[in-house]
Design a protein around this motif. Sequence first.
Motif, PDB file in Angstrom:
ATOM      1  N   SER A  74       0.838  -1.213   0.000  1.00  0.00           N
ATOM      2  CA  SER A  74       0.000   0.000   0.000  1.00  0.00           C
ATOM      3  C   SER A  74       0.865   1.253   0.000  1.00  0.00           C
ATOM      4  O   SER A  74       0.545   2.246  -0.681  1.00  0.00           O
TER       5      SER A  74
ATOM      6  N   ALA B 127      -8.829  -1.010  -1.304  1.00  0.00           N
ATOM      7  CA  ALA B 127      -9.601  -2.260  -1.293  1.00  0.00           C
ATOM      8  C   ALA B 127      -9.074  -3.252  -2.309  1.00  0.00           C
ATOM      9  O   ALA B 127      -8.942  -4.459  -2.017  1.00  0.00           O
TER      10      ALA B 127
ATOM     11  N   THR C 167      -5.578  -4.719  -1.279  1.00  0.00           N
ATOM     12  CA  THR C 167      -5.743  -5.612  -0.124  1.00  0.00           C
ATOM     13  C   THR C 167      -6.353  -6.939  -0.551  1.00  0.00           C
ATOM     14  O   THR C 167      -5.919  -8.018  -0.109  1.00  0.00           O
TER      15      THR C 167
ATOM     16  N   CYS D 265      -8.306  -2.972   5.023  1.00  0.00           N
ATOM     17  CA  CYS D 265      -8.555  -1.923   4.037  1.00  0.00           C
ATOM     18  C   CYS D 265      -8.255  -0.542   4.623  1.00  0.00           C
ATOM     19  O   CYS D 265      -7.625   0.294   3.964  1.00  0.00           O
TER      20      CYS D 265
ATOM     21  N   ASP E  92      -5.439   2.014   3.333  1.00  0.00           N
ATOM     22  CA  ASP E  92      -5.717   3.408   2.976  1.00  0.00           C
ATOM     23  C   ASP E  92      -4.745   4.358   3.668  1.00  0.00           C
ATOM     24  O   ASP E  92      -4.197   5.279   3.041  1.00  0.00           O
TER      25      ASP E  92
ATOM     26  N   CYS F   5     -14.264  -3.826  -0.163  1.00  0.00           N
ATOM     27  CA  CYS F   5     -13.290  -4.735   0.434  1.00  0.00           C
ATOM     28  C   CYS F   5     -13.990  -5.887   1.153  1.00  0.00           C
ATOM     29  O   CYS F   5     -13.492  -7.022   1.144  1.00  0.00           O
TER      30      CYS F   5
END
Length: 380
Positions: free
Chosen positions: A182, A220, A223, A278, A282, A324
């Motif tokens: 991420s 989402a 992940t 999720c 983020d 997600c």
Amino acid sequence: MSKEPEPGRKLSIERQGDILILALSGNWTREGMGDGDAGLTGIAEQMPESATVSFRTDDLAAWDSTLLTFLVRVLDACRQRGIAVVPDGLPAGVQGLLKLAYAVPERQDARRTEANPGFLESVGLRALTVWHLTGSLLGFIGEASLSVLRLFGGRARFRPVDFWQFVEEAGARALPIVMLISLLVGMILAFVGAHQLSMFGAEIYIAGAVGIGMVREMGAMMTAIIMAGRTGAAYAAQIGTMQVNQEIDALKTMGINPMDFLVLPRMLALVLMMPVLCIYADIMGIAGGALVGISTYGISRAEFLNELQKFVHFGDIAVGLFKCTVFGVLVALAGCLRGMECGRSSAAVGLATTSAVVTAITLIVASDAVMTVVTTILHL
């Protein structure tokens, strides 16, 4: 005339009228073979059709399957040309083996044949595969739904310790890889957005681009893909191995529903942990974007946070969390479905694992496209 095809063995051909006598002598064994015996079989092919072939083996020493292979080729060549063969001069053991070889016809499907299907056949086979996949997936979703209903009715049985172990594996142990991916995705979004925004002197909007991109889609999506390759594949391998070891058959014999005991705790654990992962993704993605914006394009920390608050709203976060959660259900279903459909060999476990990842990613992308269209139409 006579011919010595290979050292250690000898073949002489004598002609007495319409009778050809093949005189075999020496050692007709594998050790005496050369590179090939194409010349020997060619002798039978050169015989006249009116001839009768017989054998003399007075000087034959040792023999093995090499002699039988030669004789079978000669006999086949003679049969194709209608030449009569009198095997009385061969050793009794050779005659018995030849009778056995020709007494049992070769199975039509004994030899492996590979036929390349045509274009239409390939399309039909792919369509049948998709139809089978859709049917099995819908059936599995129905069984999983009934299992959830049994859970609410207090009739589903699984061990709580298994459920919490799955929660730990799908949650805490997945945090490092989710953080790394991420963070990098957020940095990539920032670099790509900044390249376009810098042409208009609007680098300040990096925060909005990264924020919207991460909370609505990429958080989402990434992940779910990570969990498909990590947890979904693990589910398929675990259940597939149990299928190979007949442990699932043992559960059915004891009256335990495998859907309740194996699938339900895995699915609940993944659905429970996916929203948490999720939100974590983020945050890490936005942090990666902030790192690029602050360190490379001179945006202050306060400006980045202010722009982020302007563009990212609670509805965007809710859409990402909903997606997600749906992805989590699909990953768990794909992994458990492929595990339950696994064959009875170790190779089948590998195929089930690969199929689980491919199925999960396909479902993730397809469902994301549908949900994106729906949320756009509904202005969510």
